[in-house]
Write a protein that holds these residues in place. Sequence first.
Motif, PDB file in Angstrom:
ATOM      1  N   SER A 110       0.793  -1.238   0.008  1.00 28.02           N
ATOM      2  CA  SER A 110       0.038  -0.038  -0.073  1.00 28.02           C
ATOM      3  C   SER A 110       0.987   1.256   0.211  1.00 28.02           C
ATOM      4  O   SER A 110       0.343   2.116   0.058  1.00 28.02           O
ATOM      5  CB  SER A 110      -1.049   0.122   1.155  1.00 28.02           C
ATOM      6  N   ASP A 111       2.116   1.323  -0.114  1.00 29.40           N
ATOM      7  CA  ASP A 111       2.917   2.317   0.139  1.00 29.40           C
ATOM      8  C   ASP A 111       3.021   3.014  -1.465  1.00 29.40           C
ATOM      9  O   ASP A 111       2.859   2.217  -2.428  1.00 29.40           O
ATOM     10  CB  ASP A 111       4.469   1.927   0.285  1.00 29.40           C
ATOM     11  N   GLN A 112       2.698   4.304  -1.455  1.00 27.50           N
ATOM     12  CA  GLN A 112       2.695   5.211  -2.631  1.00 27.50           C
ATOM     13  C   GLN A 112       4.012   5.515  -2.869  1.00 27.50           C
ATOM     14  O   GLN A 112       4.909   6.199  -2.030  1.00 27.50           O
ATOM     15  CB  GLN A 112       1.859   6.443  -2.613  1.00 27.50           C
ATOM     16  N   PHE A 113       4.604   5.310  -3.981  1.00 25.69           N
ATOM     17  CA  PHE A 113       6.150   5.543  -4.159  1.00 25.69           C
ATOM     18  C   PHE A 113       6.228   6.967  -5.420  1.00 25.69           C
ATOM     19  O   PHE A 113       7.104   7.346  -5.882  1.00 25.69           O
ATOM     20  CB  PHE A 113       7.088   4.393  -4.671  1.00 25.69           C
ATOM     21  N   ILE A 114       4.988   6.995  -6.388  1.00 25.31           N
ATOM     22  CA  ILE A 114       5.020   7.910  -7.170  1.00 25.31           C
ATOM     23  C   ILE A 114       3.762   8.626  -6.905  1.00 25.31           C
ATOM     24  O   ILE A 114       2.549   8.046  -6.855  1.00 25.31           O
ATOM     25  CB  ILE A 114       5.114   7.443  -8.875  1.00 25.31           C
ATOM     26  N   LYS A 150       4.461  -6.527  -6.864  1.00 24.80           N
ATOM     27  CA  LYS A 150       3.615  -6.064  -7.634  1.00 24.80           C
ATOM     28  C   LYS A 150       3.262  -4.572  -7.444  1.00 24.80           C
ATOM     29  O   LYS A 150       3.093  -4.222  -6.516  1.00 24.80           O
ATOM     30  CB  LYS A 150       2.353  -6.918  -7.676  1.00 24.80           C
ATOM     31  N   VAL A 151       2.825  -3.993  -8.526  1.00 27.11           N
ATOM     32  CA  VAL A 151       2.299  -2.513  -8.452  1.00 27.11           C
ATOM     33  C   VAL A 151       1.382  -2.134  -9.285  1.00 27.11           C
ATOM     34  O   VAL A 151       0.963  -2.706 -10.232  1.00 27.11           O
ATOM     35  CB  VAL A 151       3.813  -1.633  -8.966  1.00 27.11           C
ATOM     36  N   LYS A 152       0.344  -1.251  -8.810  1.00 24.73           N
ATOM     37  CA  LYS A 152      -0.508  -0.657  -9.666  1.00 24.73           C
ATOM     38  C   LYS A 152      -0.245   0.686 -10.040  1.00 24.73           C
ATOM     39  O   LYS A 152       0.070   1.481  -8.977  1.00 24.73           O
ATOM     40  CB  LYS A 152      -1.993  -0.787  -8.714  1.00 24.73           C
ATOM     41  N   THR A 153      -0.662   1.195 -11.276  1.00 25.33           N
ATOM     42  CA  THR A 153      -0.624   2.542 -11.483  1.00 25.33           C
ATOM     43  C   THR A 153      -1.871   3.247 -11.628  1.00 25.33           C
ATOM     44  O   THR A 153      -2.702   2.376 -12.127  1.00 25.33           O
ATOM     45  CB  THR A 153       0.354   2.672 -12.771  1.00 25.33           C
ATOM     46  N   VAL A 154      -2.130   4.601 -11.230  1.00 24.58           N
ATOM     47  CA  VAL A 154      -3.489   5.000 -11.258  1.00 24.58           C
ATOM     48  C   VAL A 154      -3.286   6.538 -11.834  1.00 24.58           C
ATOM     49  O   VAL A 154      -2.151   7.062 -11.927  1.00 24.58           O
ATOM     50  CB  VAL A 154      -3.785   5.151  -9.905  1.00 24.58           C
ATOM     51  N   ALA A 190       1.563   5.546  -8.458  1.00 29.31           N
ATOM     52  CA  ALA A 190       1.992   4.213  -8.350  1.00 29.31           C
ATOM     53  C   ALA A 190       2.083   3.731  -6.912  1.00 29.31           C
ATOM     54  O   ALA A 190       2.672   4.552  -6.048  1.00 29.31           O
ATOM     55  CB  ALA A 190       3.081   3.915  -9.065  1.00 29.31           C
ATOM     56  N   TYR A 191       1.409   2.625  -6.683  1.00 32.70           N
ATOM     57  CA  TYR A 191       1.265   2.160  -5.254  1.00 32.70           C
ATOM     58  C   TYR A 191       1.936   0.541  -5.274  1.00 32.70           C
ATOM     59  O   TYR A 191       1.618  -0.208  -6.371  1.00 32.70           O
ATOM     60  CB  TYR A 191      -0.023   1.912  -4.800  1.00 32.70           C
ATOM     61  N   ALA A 192       2.575   0.117  -4.172  1.00 29.43           N
ATOM     62  CA  ALA A 192       2.769  -1.218  -4.053  1.00 29.43           C
ATOM     63  C   ALA A 192       1.615  -2.232  -3.865  1.00 29.43           C
ATOM     64  O   ALA A 192       0.764  -1.810  -2.820  1.00 29.43           O
ATOM     65  CB  ALA A 192       3.862  -1.345  -3.010  1.00 29.43           C
ATOM     66  N   LEU A 193       1.160  -3.256  -4.439  1.00 28.44           N
ATOM     67  CA  LEU A 193       0.098  -4.058  -4.073  1.00 28.44           C
ATOM     68  C   LEU A 193       0.571  -5.190  -2.884  1.00 28.44           C
ATOM     69  O   LEU A 193      -0.214  -5.663  -2.464  1.00 28.44           O
ATOM     70  CB  LEU A 193      -0.333  -4.870  -5.234  1.00 28.44           C
ATOM     71  N   GLU A 194       2.040  -5.211  -2.922  1.00 23.57           N
ATOM     72  CA  GLU A 194       2.546  -6.166  -1.933  1.00 23.57           C
ATOM     73  C   GLU A 194       3.835  -5.601  -1.579  1.00 23.57           C
ATOM     74  O   GLU A 194       4.384  -4.615  -2.056  1.00 23.57           O
ATOM     75  CB  GLU A 194       2.584  -7.568  -2.445  1.00 23.57           C
ATOM     76  N   ASP A 195       4.497  -6.285  -0.619  1.00 20.98           N
ATOM     77  CA  ASP A 195       5.928  -5.713  -0.507  1.00 20.98           C
ATOM     78  C   ASP A 195       6.836  -5.793  -1.721  1.00 20.98           C
ATOM     79  O   ASP A 195       6.715  -6.914  -2.207  1.00 20.98           O
ATOM     80  CB  ASP A 195       6.609  -6.428   0.677  1.00 20.98           C
ATOM     81  N   GLU A 228      -3.644 -10.200  -5.371  1.00 20.13           N
ATOM     82  CA  GLU A 228      -4.718  -9.806  -4.438  1.00 20.13           C
ATOM     83  C   GLU A 228      -5.247  -8.425  -4.757  1.00 20.13           C
ATOM     84  O   GLU A 228      -4.464  -7.275  -4.424  1.00 20.13           O
ATOM     85  CB  GLU A 228      -4.442  -9.820  -3.094  1.00 20.13           C
ATOM     86  N   LEU A 229      -6.431  -8.494  -5.105  1.00 22.91           N
ATOM     87  CA  LEU A 229      -7.220  -7.048  -5.570  1.00 22.91           C
ATOM     88  C   LEU A 229      -8.162  -7.038  -4.957  1.00 22.91           C
ATOM     89  O   LEU A 229      -9.167  -7.931  -4.644  1.00 22.91           O
ATOM     90  CB  LEU A 229      -7.232  -6.862  -7.042  1.00 22.91           C
TER      91      LEU A 229
END
Length: 236
Positions: free
Chosen positions: A42-46, A62-66, A101-106, A179-180
Amino acid sequence: MKEEQTLCYSCANENCFIRKHLHIEQMAAYVEKKQNVVCKKSDQFITEGAPLQGLYFICSGKVKTVKTGINGREQIVRLTKSGDIVGFRGFGTSKKYLIGAYALEDTVLCNFSNETMLEILKHVPEFTYALMLFYADELNKSENNIRKIAHMNVRERVIDLLLYIHRKFGQVNGVVDIELSRKEIADFAGTTEEQAIRIISSLKKETLIKTVGKRIGILNVSGLRSEIMEHKYLTV
């Protein structure tokens, strides 16, 4: 979120864009300049609109971009895994990130600064050519996806997402290896969380999928594909 240093030459991730070019002698000086960023789930790095700080290459995780849409709502535009690049949209043409961008897991990320990336692009032609092909492929996929989604209803968009994550992340122990939350599924499919929940429930009753907690398992790939097959022809 913290920074640390790891060596590209001892990295086991063969899919990494940087790792594939370590055989080039000039790359040695550049990989020493990169930084590793370790993110918890859940950390946001961008942050969308923040000053551009180079490109991120996913070492693991894994990462999601929004991207911010109507009424300030974040919409997921991309899901990525180890070996993928994050933050490339706008690089070289914009001074700010066009996505968040957020991390979906470590997750462990390798960050190459703007200056380092520009040096690589100017002095390592093989890398520059490969990155150009990557951009061309991403543009083609984006254009095709826009055309396809424009013709899909909500159920079809959710099904398209489920097939996408199944294809990209694979299944482990009968469930897709990502996991979403139902909200994240809705954000990616461009619908509401309530609609996403109803569609997933319906697909379960039809024995096309199963759920284990937040995770989803695909039980009938061909059955799901048949529902959106007509839209595949729109991408040709």
